[in-house]
Design a protein around this motif. Structure first.
Motif, PDB file in Angstrom:
ATOM      1  N   ASP A  39       0.784  -1.197   0.041  1.00 62.90           N
ATOM      2  CA  ASP A  39       0.022  -0.150  -0.090  1.00 62.90           C
ATOM      3  C   ASP A  39       0.830   1.292   0.044  1.00 62.90           C
ATOM      4  OD1 ASP A  39       0.875  -0.927   2.491  1.00 62.90           O
ATOM      5  OD2 ASP A  39      -0.766   0.510   3.634  1.00 62.90           O
ATOM      6  N   LEU A  40       2.180   0.965   0.392  1.00 59.16           N
ATOM      7  CA  LEU A  40       3.050   2.385   0.210  1.00 59.16           C
ATOM      8  C   LEU A  40       3.599   2.438  -1.063  1.00 59.16           C
ATOM      9  CD1 LEU A  40       4.776   1.999   3.886  1.00 59.16           C
ATOM     10  CD2 LEU A  40       2.530   3.073   3.298  1.00 59.16           C
ATOM     11  N   GLY A  41       3.665   1.502  -1.947  1.00 56.56           N
ATOM     12  CA  GLY A  41       4.346   1.496  -2.999  1.00 56.56           C
ATOM     13  C   GLY A  41       4.227   2.549  -3.964  1.00 56.56           C
ATOM     14  N   GLY A  42       2.954   3.120  -4.235  1.00 58.02           N
ATOM     15  CA  GLY A  42       2.684   4.183  -5.329  1.00 58.02           C
ATOM     16  C   GLY A  42       3.506   5.369  -4.833  1.00 58.02           C
ATOM     17  N   GLY A  43       3.159   5.788  -3.606  1.00 55.76           N
ATOM     18  CA  GLY A  43       3.746   6.962  -2.916  1.00 55.76           C
ATOM     19  C   GLY A  43       5.499   6.936  -2.998  1.00 55.76           C
ATOM     20  N   VAL A  44       5.937   5.554  -2.512  1.00 54.51           N
ATOM     21  CA  VAL A  44       7.460   5.522  -2.591  1.00 54.51           C
ATOM     22  C   VAL A  44       7.859   6.045  -4.075  1.00 54.51           C
ATOM     23  CG1 VAL A  44       9.266   3.558  -2.332  1.00 54.51           C
ATOM     24  CG2 VAL A  44       7.575   3.894  -0.580  1.00 54.51           C
ATOM     25  N   LEU A  45       7.208   5.318  -4.884  1.00 49.26           N
ATOM     26  CA  LEU A  45       8.110   5.584  -6.327  1.00 49.26           C
ATOM     27  C   LEU A  45       7.741   7.247  -6.699  1.00 49.26           C
ATOM     28  CD1 LEU A  45       6.352   2.507  -8.338  1.00 49.26           C
ATOM     29  CD2 LEU A  45       8.612   2.757  -7.429  1.00 49.26           C
TER      30      LEU A  45
ATOM     31  N   ASP B 272       9.232  10.412   5.904  1.00 49.15           N
ATOM     32  CA  ASP B 272       8.377  11.327   6.764  1.00 49.15           C
ATOM     33  C   ASP B 272       6.826  11.383   5.997  1.00 49.15           C
ATOM     34  OD1 ASP B 272      10.382  12.050   8.265  1.00 49.15           O
ATOM     35  OD2 ASP B 272      10.859  13.912   7.112  1.00 49.15           O
ATOM     36  N   ALA B 273       7.103  11.350   4.513  1.00 53.85           N
ATOM     37  CA  ALA B 273       5.772  11.425   3.869  1.00 53.85           C
ATOM     38  C   ALA B 273       5.247   9.977   3.414  1.00 53.85           C
ATOM     39  CB  ALA B 273       6.127  12.460   2.504  1.00 53.85           C
TER      40      ALA B 273
ATOM     41  N   ARG C 159      16.732   3.711 -11.182  1.00 59.54           N
ATOM     42  CA  ARG C 159      15.847   4.907 -10.534  1.00 59.54           C
ATOM     43  C   ARG C 159      14.830   5.473 -11.261  1.00 59.54           C
ATOM     44  NH1 ARG C 159      20.716   8.834  -8.880  1.00 59.54           N
ATOM     45  NH2 ARG C 159      20.223  10.349 -10.537  1.00 59.54           N
ATOM     46  N   LEU C 160      14.913   5.281 -12.489  1.00 60.39           N
ATOM     47  CA  LEU C 160      13.782   6.008 -13.604  1.00 60.39           C
ATOM     48  C   LEU C 160      12.313   5.618 -13.258  1.00 60.39           C
ATOM     49  CD1 LEU C 160      13.479   7.513 -16.063  1.00 60.39           C
ATOM     50  CD2 LEU C 160      13.392   5.548 -17.356  1.00 60.39           C
ATOM     51  N   VAL C 161      11.481   6.387 -12.735  1.00 60.85           N
ATOM     52  CA  VAL C 161      10.109   5.883 -12.291  1.00 60.85           C
ATOM     53  C   VAL C 161       8.916   6.490 -13.334  1.00 60.85           C
ATOM     54  CG1 VAL C 161       8.198   6.234 -10.679  1.00 60.85           C
ATOM     55  CG2 VAL C 161      10.841   5.920  -9.851  1.00 60.85           C
TER      56      VAL C 161
END
Lengths: 440, 440
Positions: A186-192, A212-213, A275-277
């Motif tokens: 559930d954190l994946g999208g934000g992490v990317l 933090d975020a 690291r290209l997202v």
């Protein structure tokens, strides 16, 4: 009227001759490359039905859509029913939905033209600007991805962009990355989204933001950022991704693209870039960006987006594509006027009764393809007319005064050297054609 | 969604490959001609400030303007602040006002691109359609009028319009006509509007309208119509106009234009046409229309309009210009696809492990300028892929199966004859380049 009222509307531009010719030259070069790849041109209307566009670009995007007021008796309602094209992809989805079986399969199309966004205008940011997209709709072949990358790279070569690199990654590899590093799904999208900032922010800031975020544990955040920014990041990632099924599938996709695009792009101009997202979450397979020496940010980007056409209202077909940042490229290319823009022959008119003969000279020169201009202002002074010829950057000026006429010749003046020669009218074309480049 | 929602908005068109290529070819041909005359391209934004456009096209025109709703917090007001370009002339006036001294004098520009009018769509009538204008701003020379006529006529020749005629008249000649026939000056405007119908209505209807709607005396109306439609109308008019100062000035203008345009257009393709009126009342000097065999109405028109730029918000400068009816011309030209649209080489892929080699073949062919496509669908059957190559109208297909690879050759199939030959990969380009036309 205040003179400001004569400016084009905020965020738009008038393109006078030199700038427009430079733009058109770039567009033509790009078109020629796309045509060589079998991409077909598509042109959709400047506006679409409002409901075709709304809801397709997110809340922020919706606010930037230029809406067109209903007309006639409905104008007073203050409602809109049409809206200016915001990108090239939604119209593509509509075209695929409309013409389906009449289109070739796969449908390889390019679209190049203006789009409109009510963004706050700023340096290099316009409300009317050109987009240039190539897409392959209806193929899931890795060759389609490779063709897209090759076509864009070939187009960059054609317009004269030097020293560019194609950065390659894959959404599956990114999914594998999150899995291997133990990022909760559930954190994946934000992490990317945060990892996407690694090319702008220092690694420690990115790691801090992950904690933090994005609520990632400090250990995971630090390890992830350290591995992605290490000098041997590619090797670390290849090792790590091998431990996940998605990761292995992603690596396969990436390697396949690197292999298939190599004959055109060259191995040394492509790099797996873990690291290209690419911010947009509609990508489903390989993703890429092209960066160039001396140009901040990317000048082209794209990837595979297998369900976007359906999400935009079209059928569910696999697709991939990419965009050239054509406004940025034009802005950064050499701005010098080119020789092709010169007038070949400037025809002076010092004796008014020779006007019809002068028109005849011009007609013959133009028929031979020479860019020929006739003096249309009112002075009869030769010096003033030669000044005009120089202002028009003419290669040659024709002078046909009473003495020339009597002698049965036209005086041809080389505007670069000042040399003059007397040429019989019937030899004018032969005399000048060889000395002028073909006009375009 | 209902499938109708995938159609382009009412009155607009999607241009798929063939139609778009045909349009672009015509535009390119026209551009090349205008460039040879020293006309410079100008491109203004798709929209202008609303107040730049309103009041410039009459009440009926104002209703047809597409207005763009204000954005953000102002959207709810239901007010518009921008509007889509309605023609090319108002933007020209704005550009002349803005860039004045930075522009060449005279400013010879062409503009080609879409305009938008909220007209009721119908056969051949669109809400988004292309206009193509040439204008000379800042010259009162008769050469400028002649250059305009020559450029338009040359453009028609270039795009392949056959058997056209340039009809010429003059506003001064029309003023002289009214004077000589004793038309009261307050009736003049209406009389001209009715006379303009002589190419659509029978003479007696026009005469009746002159009496009924324009309050002309029956004797004058009959004489005017009879003289204008007589087989020797030109001679009658030359005689009549000689009796008025305006008439003589008009005849001079007309004869001057006929003389100056003759070297390019040819005397036999131009005709003084006394009944030519041109509806728009902003013309001040010569006026013209170009008609073509087999095309009803006119395919180009224009004239001198010395105060229009000022009336549209620009400075008071003399000007003349003309328009090509480019949509009509495209609609009437031969619609057959041309050879230039063919794919040169269709590359099949029957053994997946040859994909990288195949990409290499394609890269070399494209570098040599050949329009090359690679099979991107999923079948591995040769018959199906050859069917695809035929659908793409390919001249040649490449086949590279396991046997070919082993033998170190590529099989080249001539798609028109079915002949196949084995070619070493390094000779592919040499083998095919000569047999394919250069791609465009």
């Amino acid at each position: 009227m205040a003179s400001q009222q004569f400016e084009p509307p905020s965020g738009t531009r008038d393109f006078l001759a030199d700038a427009l010719r430079r733009r058109e030259r770039v567009f033509t070069q790009i078109r020629e490359v796309f045509a060589r790849y079998g991409f077909e041109p598509l042109q959709t209307p400047a506006f679409e039905r409002l409901e075709t566009l709304t809801g397709k670009y997110g809340d922020e995007g919706d606010k930037l859509i230029f809406k067109i007021l209903r007309r006639g008796e409905h104008e007073a309602t203050g409602e809109a029913d049409l809206a200016l094209r915001y990108d090239m992809t939604v119209p593509l989805a509509r075209v695929v939905a409309t013409y389906g079986s009449k289109l070739p399969t796969p449908y390889k199309r390019y679209a190049m033209g203006p789009v409109w966004r009510a963004d706050r205008p700023g340096k290099g940011r316009f409300r009317e600007f050109a987009q240039c997209d190539v897409d392959v709709v209806g193929s899931s072949s890795p060759l389609a991805d490779a063709e897209t990358v090759c076509a864009l790279s070939d187009a960059l070569d054609a317009v004269g962009v030097r020293d560019f690199t194609v950065l390659v990654n894959s959404r599956q590899a990114l999914a594998g990355l999150l899995e291997v590093y133990g990022v909760p799904s559930d954190l994946g999208g934000g992490v990317l989204i945060t990892l996407d900032k690694l090319d702008k922010l220092p690694p420690d800031k990115v790691a801090a933001e992950l904690v933090d975020a994005r609520s990632l544990s400090p250990g995971t955040a630090e390890k992830l950022v350290a591995d992605l920014t290490a000098f041997d990041a590619v090797e670390r990632m290849r090792g790590a991704l091998a431990g996940s099924e998605a990761g292995r599938a992603g690596l396969d996709e990436i390697d396949r693209l690197l292999e298939l695009a190599a004959p055109k792009v060259g191995k040394d101009r492509m790099a797996f870039t873990p690291r290209l997202v690419r911010g947009l979450d509609y990508y489903t397979g390989v993703i890429f960006e092209i960066t160039a020496e001396g140009m901040p940010g990317s000048i082209a980007s794209g990837g595979r987006y297998d369900h976007l056409i359906e999400a935009l209202g079209g059928p569910d077909v696999p697709a991939c594509g990419g965009s050239l940042g054509v406004e940025r490229i034009i802005g950064l290319l050499d701005q010098t006027a080119e020789d092709g823009d010169r007038t070949d022959v400037a025809v002076t008119l010092i004796a008014p009764d020779t006007a019809a003969e002068i028109m005849g000279f011009a007609a013959r020169l133009r028929d031979a393809g020479l860019r020929t201009e006739i003096y249309l202002a009112s002075s009869r002074k030769l010096a003033k007319q030669l000044k005009w010829a120089a202002d028009r950057r003419a290669r040659f000026a024709l002078i046909y005064g009473a003495a020339d006429r009597e002698a049965g010749v036209v005086t041809v003046r080389d505007m670069d050297t000042g040399d003059q020669s007397q040429v019989p009218p019937e030899e004018l074309v032969a005399h000048l054609a060889g000395r002028c480049a073909p006009s375009s």
